[in-house]
Scaffold this motif. Sequence first.
Motif, mmCIF file in Angstrom:
data_model
loop_
_atom_site.group_PDB
_atom_site.id
_atom_site.type_symbol
_atom_site.label_atom_id
_atom_site.label_comp_id
_atom_site.label_asym_id
_atom_site.label_seq_id
_atom_site.Cartn_x
_atom_site.Cartn_y
_atom_site.Cartn_z
ATOM 1 N N THR A 178 35.746 45.260 38.781
ATOM 2 C CA THR A 178 36.169 46.596 39.165
ATOM 3 C C THR A 178 35.351 47.123 40.341
ATOM 4 O OG1 THR A 178 36.898 47.104 36.910
ATOM 5 C CG2 THR A 178 36.432 48.964 38.350
ATOM 6 N N ALA A 211 43.484 38.595 30.346
ATOM 7 C CA ALA A 211 44.051 39.949 30.296
ATOM 8 C C ALA A 211 42.977 41.006 30.537
ATOM 9 C CB ALA A 211 44.734 40.181 28.951
ATOM 10 N N ASP A 212 41.738 40.759 30.103
ATOM 11 C CA ASP A 212 40.653 41.703 30.356
ATOM 12 C C ASP A 212 40.347 41.799 31.847
ATOM 13 O OD1 ASP A 212 39.676 42.521 27.583
ATOM 14 O OD2 ASP A 212 39.626 40.328 27.429
ATOM 15 N N ASP A 215 43.168 43.824 33.433
ATOM 16 C CA ASP A 215 42.951 45.247 33.158
ATOM 17 C C ASP A 215 41.892 45.826 34.091
ATOM 18 O OD1 ASP A 215 44.796 45.093 31.109
ATOM 19 O OD2 ASP A 215 43.303 45.038 29.504
ATOM 20 N N ALA A 216 40.793 45.091 34.281
ATOM 21 C CA ALA A 216 39.697 45.574 35.133
ATOM 22 C C ALA A 216 40.154 45.746 36.575
ATOM 23 C CB ALA A 216 38.524 44.595 35.067
ATOM 24 N N CYS A 218 43.411 46.185 37.619
ATOM 25 C CA CYS A 218 44.508 47.141 37.749
ATOM 26 C C CYS A 218 44.052 48.590 37.645
ATOM 27 C CB CYS A 218 45.577 46.857 36.693
ATOM 28 S SG CYS A 218 46.544 45.353 37.006
ATOM 29 N N ARG A 219 42.882 48.832 37.105
ATOM 30 C CA ARG A 219 42.434 50.214 36.961
ATOM 31 C C ARG A 219 41.881 50.803 38.261
ATOM 32 N NH1 ARG A 219 37.969 47.867 33.711
ATOM 33 N NH2 ARG A 219 39.340 48.283 31.940
ATOM 34 N N THR A 240 48.214 37.628 25.262
ATOM 35 C CA THR A 240 47.867 37.734 26.677
ATOM 36 C C THR A 240 49.066 38.196 27.492
ATOM 37 O OG1 THR A 240 46.163 36.027 26.501
ATOM 38 C CG2 THR A 240 47.052 36.459 28.689
ATOM 39 N N ARG A 243 49.764 41.939 26.916
ATOM 40 C CA ARG A 243 48.801 42.801 27.592
ATOM 41 C C ARG A 243 49.054 42.824 29.105
ATOM 42 N NH1 ARG A 243 42.733 41.723 26.027
ATOM 43 N NH2 ARG A 243 42.543 43.379 27.585
ATOM 44 N N MET A 244 49.381 41.681 29.685
ATOM 45 C CA MET A 244 49.647 41.648 31.123
ATOM 46 C C MET A 244 50.913 42.423 31.459
ATOM 47 S SD MET A 244 48.365 37.898 32.477
ATOM 48 C CE MET A 244 49.689 36.973 31.681
ATOM 49 N N GLN A 247 50.708 46.106 32.409
ATOM 50 C CA GLN A 247 50.091 46.498 33.674
ATOM 51 C C GLN A 247 51.134 46.452 34.796
ATOM 52 O OE1 GLN A 247 47.375 47.863 34.145
ATOM 53 N NE2 GLN A 247 45.977 47.310 32.481
#
Length: 430
Positions: A178, A211-212, A215-216, A218-219, A240, A243-244, A247
């Motif tokens: 991030t 996926a983590d 997420d990091a 895309c934020r 997975t 979760r994807m 986003q």
Amino acid sequence: MLIAFHTLGCKVNQYETQAMRRILEQAGYQTAEFGNTEALPDVLVINSCTVTGESDRKLRQFLRRCRRQVPEGILVLTGCMPQAYPEKAAALEEADLVLGNAARRDILPRLEQYLANRQRVVDISQHEKIYEPLDIDEFQGRTRAFIKIQDGCNRFCTYCIIPYARGRVRSRRPEDITAELERLAAKGYKEVVLVGINLTAYGQDNGLTIADAVDAACRVEGIERVRLGSLEPDFITDETIARMKAQPKLCPQFHLALQSGCDATLKRMNRHYTTAEYADLCRRLRQHFPGCALTTDVMVGFPGETQEEFEASCRFVEEMAFSRVHVFAYSRRPGTIADRLPGQVDTAEKARRSKQMIAVCRQTAETYAERYIGTTVPILLETPYPDGSIDGHTDTYQTVRVKSDRPSGSIVNVKILSRKGDELYGEETL
């Protein structure tokens, strides 16, 4: 002092070159790409690849050519080749500094050590067990930035030397991903590609998943598109995928490394899936991401591949209807199991099979491109041409050419009017 860079190989190597460039620039050095400056460099850093024996042959040729071009310059050899073959790399006398993959972040002290005493430096140490802290804040020459989030591989496919060149799986912390993307967003980057040596192994060492990392990424405000690099198919679970899917910034293009569409060949390769499992993953991705692009790599002429196995691979590739395929012939890599396998396929036969497989893949690529005719899609503008047109890519990585006065790096809406092969042509809309 002018330091130039030349990068061979994959997107991970390209990222690591940018990171070494940043280290040296922060120390006050002037840097450039080799060949993109009128002045000859004082130092040339060559970031090497060693995927095939041919890669090593070309590297040796390049080193000799560079020594002729910059006879008084300092040549630095780093990357995968020294790490995988330290003795061979140390014997390349054209290089004044030989640094393994584990010594990239030490390029500044090693260079200054050489400048102080002009004694040849060879530093090829073992990989650490944690992720190497490298960072960038721009990606020179690119409208999209490659972001390394993972290193190493535990798979040991029979044709591959990379686990020896890269070590075991290590993953970057989400908060570091991030932070780096925030710096890139501040520089105006709108699209980033998450890359790694075995990207879907991300998190195996720290209890996370790919996926983590998504997420990091895309934020981050200002980053509009997040794209994934090459994926191994056997690590992508339903959780997975779910979760994807949540986003909206994630580009619906998945490069699933296949290598062969024949189970017997996959087994000899020590790949960890069957064609049925691979096909099921494609089905699930298409179910969750309607219209997504599935792209892949396919190898022909692997040791022991019979004509029947090759034809089975062709049929499977055709059935999967990929939007883009990188077809390549098996190349022997000393030090691997495959190099010692019986049934090595001759060069002429590998060329014939490559041509046949490419023809199959061209048809599926054109069929996928055809569905875009008449639609309006956002594209990232990238490569301008003298006639005022510019190439860009959709979120599914379809190439589109359009007339536009907007700069590279912009995202614009384009109505697709026609195609030539799998390349699309359109006009910008409001």
